[in-house]
Structures are given as structure tokens and as C-alpha cells.
Design a protein around this motif. Structure first.
Motif, mmCIF file in Angstrom:
data_model
loop_
_atom_site.group_PDB
_atom_site.id
_atom_site.type_symbol
_atom_site.label_atom_id
_atom_site.label_comp_id
_atom_site.label_asym_id
_atom_site.label_seq_id
_atom_site.Cartn_x
_atom_site.Cartn_y
_atom_site.Cartn_z
ATOM 1 N N LYS A 68 0.837 -1.204 0.000
ATOM 2 C CA LYS A 68 0.000 0.000 0.000
ATOM 3 C C LYS A 68 0.873 1.255 0.000
ATOM 4 O O LYS A 68 0.558 2.249 -0.657
ATOM 5 C CB LYS A 68 -0.918 -0.008 1.218
ATOM 6 C CG LYS A 68 -2.050 -1.006 1.131
ATOM 7 C CD LYS A 68 -2.956 -0.923 2.361
ATOM 8 C CE LYS A 68 -4.126 -1.878 2.248
ATOM 9 N NZ LYS A 68 -5.000 -1.822 3.449
ATOM 10 N N ASN A 99 0.811 4.153 -2.910
ATOM 11 C CA ASN A 99 0.474 5.538 -2.589
ATOM 12 C C ASN A 99 1.638 6.508 -2.806
ATOM 13 O O ASN A 99 1.491 7.705 -2.583
ATOM 14 C CB ASN A 99 -0.010 5.628 -1.137
ATOM 15 C CG ASN A 99 -1.308 4.876 -0.919
ATOM 16 O OD1 ASN A 99 -2.124 4.772 -1.821
ATOM 17 N ND2 ASN A 99 -1.500 4.347 0.283
ATOM 18 N N GLU A 103 3.676 8.613 -5.085
ATOM 19 C CA GLU A 103 3.528 9.175 -6.423
ATOM 20 C C GLU A 103 4.786 8.985 -7.258
ATOM 21 O O GLU A 103 4.720 8.828 -8.482
ATOM 22 C CB GLU A 103 3.180 10.672 -6.317
ATOM 23 C CG GLU A 103 2.867 11.349 -7.630
ATOM 24 C CD GLU A 103 1.633 10.774 -8.314
ATOM 25 O OE1 GLU A 103 1.545 10.866 -9.553
ATOM 26 O OE2 GLU A 103 0.760 10.227 -7.605
#
Length: 830
Positions: free
Chosen positions: A163, A167, A169
Motif C-alpha cells: 500500500k 500511494n 507518487e
């Protein structure tokens, strides 16, 4: 002339050779810099110190360390060749054994003087290169096996890392991978633990939404071809292999090891490692596969969603705006990758814009005309009020266009609603069927649901209301029925049934059902009641564990309560306390042996401790030598309830307690018996697969027959407690689907189709589809489209993920041409 023939032959040979080579051999590969975020999940349980097999003495932990360091080295070399960090791969390491820790490190804990590894993240994402890879290798080399195998905790931590990567970028275009290495069964202690195994699979299912999961089984019984079997009684080997499949990406939708779901097509994410060579091979295969990964295809979801907005019937719009939409759709290219996502999103925007600019034609009054025609066919005299239908027809406006279709549809709906609201003059009545009282006849509307109301009749004596009967059907209060013209003048008749006193309630409608209060030794007794609220006057039930118990506070100076008499005139008599409620002596209660007191009286006699008794009396004798006096003499009183084998009257059964004869305080046995509360045996339920005990047949291939349990002592079933079991050896029939097209037929090739089970997806039937007839009706437009497709296919072939260096074939071509030149020159020199 011959030399020219040879030259031409060589050139043709070379042309054929290079024609057979893929175009991408000569094309520069633009997708070989795809970054990876890799999570290594490593088993550090105590068993990792064991040899890998009986024939290979190498410790499992040594094989794991060598394999992982080999893996790290491969990515360190790859990262060192890339200057841009966004194209470099990262590695995170997680170890698992015992309890979970939220700290990053290589921590242990003590339990029963033993040291165990925590399940924890050893290293966050780290970009290894040739210069710094030793730091990551030191983390691996620091592992010391100890502890259980809590793979569920490990996969939960791996999910956190995946995760985190998703997340981030800066890792927008990275691929995510998890490598899960373990040497055996998932455990909380020492044996295969279903909770741990299924917890790991549950976490992995979430991981597999964003990452690929590879599983490595490092022990001799690893077998990637095994996924368990139908039914129960699995071996640990079958469980382990099914569990490894469930963790891996072989089964993306697995929820438990015995519910894997469908396997991913051509998947091989679970590998067995039975020796050092297997480990090296497996790691090399995965490394090669990871290095060959290409960028994911662009996400065409927005394009797909935009296309879903295209109206199904474009004939409702002007030709000009429809053509503009078709032109936009033709410009969409479906071979772009994720780095070209902005272009793909632009396609979606263009499609949406073209859809928004579609212009409607005139409105469709077909439904309005149908509604008016329907109204005109009705006889308004058959209904209570026909005026609303006539008013709805008057409001119709014929000047709307299709942009106002909702208004036109509303006109049609208003007419139809008014028609549907018409009330037919239907007459229905109630019947008491032996009950007393009255009820006003119901208002029932034709062809509309009527809700059966609460019965207001008074039931006949000994009965209560069951439901309402119409024809041969009985309806409960709240049930619904549609009455038609055929139901004119029918009766809704009340149906009554006898009371059934099977409810064990202490209070009904705010009134207690108590019959007998609880005493020191007996539980409270309540009357049973019917589900309708009627309370029985005869049938009762016992409220268990409500007896009060004795309260020893009462002093009674009586021989019955005498504990000890003074042996001489200088000693006081001692008495047992009596229960303040029932006068039972504390003497007979082993838990109240301290409940006695001394009286003011003294005596010269010392009575015997044991009772003397005959058939009618009992007494104590004085123990003083030469004294023949007796005390406490009296008739037997059988008021003692002693649960002892010597007083057993009848033994306990499944549902009834044992009964014992009451006894006198002196031990004499009476003839009156009492029930020993709580001594009934209860049913001993066993599994008996007999049709008479069948509860429910399976309705499909994923269900099993269920049976009621049967008491081995009395033969009663478990139906009253709704307890049953599944016959795992049985299952229902498949439920077939309609034909599903697998391959559309063409002029050159047959198609195929199949039927499958709608429950388990098993293929039940297959069939060929005949070839299409070759009809030459190609248009110029189709030829142009074909040329576009060929152009796209050529472009796609150049941009594959093949890493072949184009220099090699070019050099081979140059050497071949040079050879031809030398042959020609040699001929002329001669």
C-alpha cells in the motif's frame, strides 16, 4: 553467369533468414527500464535450522540466505546501470516467526526462558546498488532462526508495504512484487493452524490486487501440483500445498486454503525447493521473469466508461453529431502503455465531449398513443371514478421534441397511472368461522395487493387465530393477495387452531407465569405458555439454578442440631446452626462445617459420635465408662437429601435426573425419593447417514446434503436444537448455463462454444461452430480499415518487451554481404 546466380541465391537466403526473425530484434526496446518494488517475506522459524532434506544436509536458512543474497546482487547490478532513480528497483525485507512488532529491525523476545523472533519489517524499501548492497545483505545474514511460523502477521506487514508503494507518487509506474519463502506449516505453536494459514491467504488476496505474489516451499513435501481434494480429512501435506497456492498469485480470489476459487490462466507462482539447486534455479527463474517485465498497459477504464455512455440507439440523434462521435472513436489507439495514460485519458475526454454534443430528434409519442388507446377501450362505468383518466388525456401536448422526452413519457405515465389507479367495484366479506364478535367488510381494490389485517373476532374456547382462508389457501396477518374479478363475493374466513404450550417464558404480556417459588433446595417452577400468549394451567418447566441455598443463622437447641455435648460439667454443649428458611442443620453440609456455636448448658455425659439406630429409632450413647445413659433418642425423620450410590433409586437418563431415597440424619434410608437436579445425562449425538434423518438435500454442486444428529442412547434427533452436519461425501447436481461462445467462427476456421455449471464453472458440454461462408463483399472502407490494422500491428511488433540487442543481426548482415562481395571478387580475379 553462374556467379550471379550464386550471389542472388545468397541474397535470397539472407532475406529469408531475416524475414523469419521478429521485427523487434532490430527495434530499440523502450520498456526495459520498468522499476520494481519488491517485498521479501522470509520464514525465520526454528525449523529453518533443519537440513533441507534427508539427502541434502544443507540447512534451510543457509539456502534462504544464499538465495536472497543472490537475488539482491542481481538487482544491485541492474540498478547500478541506471542513473535515474525512478527506473531503479527497491527491496524491502520482512521476517516472520512469532508475535508481530511494529518496529523496523531484527528484534527477539523471551517466553518461558526461550528466545523467539518477532514477525517484523527488517528493512524498509531500499535501493540496492553495487556500492551499498552489503548493507541489505548484512540484514539477511543477521537472521537467526527461532519461533513459530506466523505467516498471517507477515502478509499483513507485506500488505502495508505494498500500500505504501502504491500511494507513493514517485513510484507511480512501478510494478509491485512479493516473494514469500517458508519451510513448512503455518503455525501459532507447532501444528498446522487453519487460522494462521487462512489469515495469510486473506491478507495476500488484498496484496494481489496491486502486486504479484510468488511462493517458495522449502521442504521435501512441497508439491505445486497439489491443491487438496474435495471433502474433509485433508493431510497436512495437502493443506500446506493448497495454502501455498492460496498465498501465491496462482489463485487471485482465494479466501481460504480449502476455497481457492479459479486459477489464473497459465499461472506458475508457487515453486517447490527441495535442495540447494532447486533454490538457485527457482530464484534465477523469478529474477529473469522480473527483469523481463514490461510497463503495464495503459488504463482504458475511462475510455470504457465513456463508451458506456454512448446511447444504445443512435438513430435518435442527428446524422451529423453521430458521425462526429464515430470519427472520435476511430482515432482511439488501444496499444498504449501506462506512461501514455494522459493520451488515453484524452481519448475519454474527446468521446465524452462528442457524446455531450449529440443532438436529439423529435420526441416519440408512441407510449402516449398506446396509453390513450388503452383508456379508450375501457368502460368507465365499471369504475368508481374515471375522471382522472380523462383529465390526464386532456393534458397531452403534441409539440415536444426528444430532448423533452421525459415530459412526453410523463404524459404517458400520467395516463397509465390514472388507469392503474382505477378502483373496480369488488365486494369481499369476512367470515368468523365459529368465532364471536364482528368485523367490518374490507375495502378491496381490483388487481391490487390486499394486506390481510389483524383478526378482531374472539377465538373459540381453547383455540387461537391461525390465519385467513381464501379458497384453499391460508394467509397470515400481513400477507398479501391480489383479488381479481373472479373473486367477487368471496369470503375471507378466519381459521382457528388449538393452543400449543411449548414456550418457556417467565412473563407473558407483563404477567408472571410463576407456579412455585424457589426454595433452599429446589428451583422455581413456571407454567408454560402458547406462542399466542395463552398461559397453561397444568404444563410447567423448571428454572434451573434458581434454588436459594441454605442460610445458617438460626439457633435451635435441639438434639437434632447438637454438635458435641460437654464431657463433664465444666464443658459446654455445642450446636450446629440451622437454616433460617428450612431449619436444615449445618452439620450435614460439608461447606458449612464452621457454622456452630456453644450454648450455656453443660453436661456430664459424653455422647458417642456415631448414631445408634434400630428399625424405628436412633440415639447417641454416652461414652463415659460404666454410663448407660442415652441422648437424642427419637424416631427416624427422613428429611436428608444425600446423592450417594447407597441411596440411588433410579439412575439418570438423557432427559431426566437421577433420583435418590431420602435419608434420616442417622443414615437410615427412607422410601420417599427426590430428584437430583442437574444430573440428567443430556443427549449423546452421533452422525447417522440414514434417509430418515435427512434434513435437506443439496441444491447444487457446491452444496452438501445435511443430516440431523441422532442420540446414541435414546434415538432422538437434534432437530429441536437445530443442530446438524454436512455430508461432505455428497453434493448436488450441476446447474447448466446457456451456450457460451469461446471462439467466433471465421471463413478459415471453425468456432467453438461450451456450456458450464453456473455454480462451480465446470465445463459440462462443448460443441464446434461451423465455418462462415466466404462472401466477397469487402468495401473500400473495409480495405482502408484493414490497412490501418496492419499498420497498428506492425507498430505493436516493434514495441514489445524483447531485450534483444539489434547490433547482433546488423553485424551478421554486414558479414554476410562482405562474404558475397569476396565471392564475386574472387571469381573476377580468376
Amino acid at each position: 553467369m553462374k556467379i550471379y546466380k550464386k550471389v542472388i541465391a545468397c541474397i535470397l537466403t539472407l532475406m529469408m533468414f531475416f524475414a523469419q526473425m521478429p521485427v523487434n530484434v532490430f527495434a530499440a526496446n523502450q520498456k526495459n527500464n520498468i522499476p520494481l518494488d519488491i517485498v521479501l517475506v522470509l520464514d525465520v522459524s526454528g525449523s529453518m535450522s533443519d537440513p533441507i532434506s534427508k539427502t541434502d544436509s544443507t540447512k534451510r536458512i543457509d539456502i534462504l540466505k544464499d538465495s536472497i543474497n543472490q537475488f539482491i546482487d542481481s538487482f544491485a547490478q541492474s540498478n547500478s546501470k541506471k542513473n535515474d532513480e525512478k527506473y531503479q528497483s527497491r527491496i524491502s525485507i520482512i521476517k516472520f516467526a512469532g508475535d508481530k512488532s511494529d518496529k523496523v529491525g531484527n528484534d527477539t523476545y523471551q517466553e518461558n526462558r526461550n528466545t523467539y523472533n518477532y514477525t517484523q519489517i527488517m528493512s524498509d524499501f531500499f535501493t540496492a546498488t553495487n556500492d551499498n548492497k552489503a548493507k541489505l545483505e548484512d540484514v539477511v545474514n543477521s537472521i537467526r532462526p527461532a519461533g513459530a511460523t506466523r505467516s498471517d502477521y507477515a502478509m499483513e506487514l507485506a500488505l502495508e508495504k505494498i500500500k505504501q508503494s502504491k500511494n507513493d507518487e514517485s513510484r507511480k509506474y512501478a510494478k509491485r512484487v512479493v516473494l514469500f519463502l517458508t519451510d513448512g506449516q503455518p503455525t501459532a505453536f507447532s501444528t498446522f493452524d487453519d487460522t494462521v494459514a487462512n489469515g495469510a491467504i486473506k491478507a495476500s488476496k488484498e496484496i494481489k490486487k496491486d502486486a504479484e505474489v510468488y511462493a517458495f516451499g522449502m521442504f521435501t513435501e512441497t508439491n505445486p501440483s497439489s491443491t487438496g481434494h474435495a471433502g474433509s480429512s485433508w493431510t497436512d501435506k495437502e493443506k500446506f500445498n493448497a495454502y501455498m497456492h492460496g498465498v501465491s498469485s496462482n489463485y487471485p480470489d482465494a479466501t481460504t486454503y480449502d476455497n481457492l476459487g479459479d486459477r489464473a490462466k497459465n499461472s506458475a507462482y508457487y515453486m517447490g525447493v527441495k535442495n540447494s539447486n532447486d533454490a538457485k534455479t527457482a530464484i534465477n527463474n523469478v529474477v529473469n521473469k522480473l527483469f523481463s517485465m514490461t510497463y503495464a498497459d495503459a488504463n482504458y477504464t475511462k475510455v470504457t466508461e465513456a463508451k458506456k455512455r454512448i446511447p444504445s440507439d443512435l438513430t435518435l440523434y442527428t446524422d451529423e453529431t453521430v458521425q462526429a462521435l464515430e470519427d472520435v472513436l476511430k482515432d482511439v489507439k488501444y496499444d498504449l502503455d501506462i506512461t501514455q495514460q494522459d493520451t488515453v485519458d484524452g481519448y475519454a475526454d474527446a468521446i465524452n465531449k462528442a457524446i455531450n454534443q449529440l443532438k436529439y430528434k423529435s420526441a416519440d409519442y408512441t407510449e402516449v398513443d398506446k396509453a390513450i388507446e388503452k383508456a379508450n377501450k375501457l368502460n368507465k362505468d365499471n369504475y368508481k371514478d374515471f375522471s382522472k383518466v380523462e383529465d390526464a388525456i386532456k393534458t397531452v401536448v403534441r409539440s415536444k421534441n426528444i430532448t423533452e422526452q421525459d415530459e412526453v413519457d410523463a404524459m404517458a405515465k400520467a395516463i397509465n397511472d390514472a388507469i392503474d389507479a382505477l378502483v373496480f367495484q369488488l365486494k369481499i366479506k369476512y367470515g368468523s368461522n365459529g368465532g364471536t364478535g364482528t368485523m367490518a367488510n374490507p375495502t378491496v381494490e381490483l388487481n391490487k395487493e390486499f394486506t390481510f389485517p389483524k383478526c378482531e373476532y374472539v377465538a373459540p374456547n381453547g383455540k387461537h387465530f391461525k390465519g385467513w382462508q381464501v379458497d384453499n389457501t391460508v394467509y397470515k396477518v400481513g400477507d398479501k393477495r391480489v383479488f381479481t374479478k373472479d373473486d367477487q363475493n368471496k369470503e375471507i374466513k378466519a381459521v382457528w387452531e388449538e393452543h400449543t404450550f411449548d414456550q418457556k417464558l417467565k412473563e407473558v404480556n407483563g404477567v408472571s407465569t410463576l407456579k412455585d417459588k424457589a426454595t433452599c433446595t429446589t428451583n422455581a417452577i413456571y407454567y408454560k405458555s402458547c406462542a399466542c400468549g395463552q398461559v397453561s394451567t397444568t404444563e410447567t418447566f423448571e428454572d434451573k439454578d434458581t434454588k436459594l441455598g441454605h442460610e445458617y443463622t438460626k439457633q435451635i437447641k435441639d438434639a437434632k442440631y447438637l454438635k458435641s455435648q460437654g464431657s463433664n460439667c465444666q464443658e459446654h454443649d455445642a450446636y450446629w446452626y440451622a437454616c433460617s428458611r428450612c431449619d436444615v442443620s449445618a452439620k450435614d453440609d460439608e461447606n458449612a462445617q464452621d457454622k456452630y456455636y456453644e450454648s450455656a448448658e453443660v453436661g456430664n455425659h459424653v455422647s458417642s459420635k456415631d448414631w445408634n439406630k434400630d428399625s424405628n429409632n436412633h440415639w447417641h450413647s454416652c461414652t463415659v465408662p460404666g454410663c448407660n445413659e442415652v441422648s437424642d433418642k427419637g424416631n427416624h425423620v427422613y428429611d436428608q437429601e444425600v446423592e450417594s450410590s447407597e441411596y440411588l433409586a433410579t439412575p439418570a437418563t438423557c432427559m431426566t435426573p437421577a433420583r435418590y431415597y431420602k435419608s434420616c440424619i442417622c443414615g437410615a434410608k427412607g422410601t420417599e425419593a427426590f430428584a437430583a437436579t442437574g444430573t440428567h445425562l443430556g443427549h449423546a449425538y452421533i452422525e447417522v447417514k440414514n434417509p430418515q434423518f435427512l434434513r435437506e438435500k443439496a441444491t447444487n454442486c457446491k452444496e452438501h446434503d445435511t443430516y440431523w444428529y441422532v442420540c446414541s442412547r435414546c434415538g432422538k434427533t437434534s432437530k429441536t436444537i437445530n443442530k446438524y452436519y454436512e455430508d461432505k461425501d455428497s453434493k448436488g447436481e450441476h446447474i447448466s448455463s446457456d451456450w457460451i461462445i469461446d471462439q467466433q467462427p471465421t471463413v478459415a476456421k471453425e468456432g467453438s462454444k461450451h456450456k458450464e455449471c453456473t455454480v462451480c464453472k465446470e465445463v459440462l458440454e462443448t460443441e464446434k461452430i461451423a465455418k462462415l461462408e466466404n462472401v466477397k463483399t469487402e468495401t473500400k472502407k473495409e480495405e482502408t480499415a484493414s490497412k490501418k490494422e496492419i499498420k497498428v500491428e506492425s507498430k505493436k511488433a516493434v514495441t514489445t518487451g524483447d531485450n534483444t540487442n539489434s547490433i547482433v543481426p546488423i553485424v551478421l548482415l554486414g558479414i554476410s554481404l562482405l562474404g558475397i562481395y569476396m565471392i564475386v571478387m574472387k571469381k573476377y580475379v580468376r
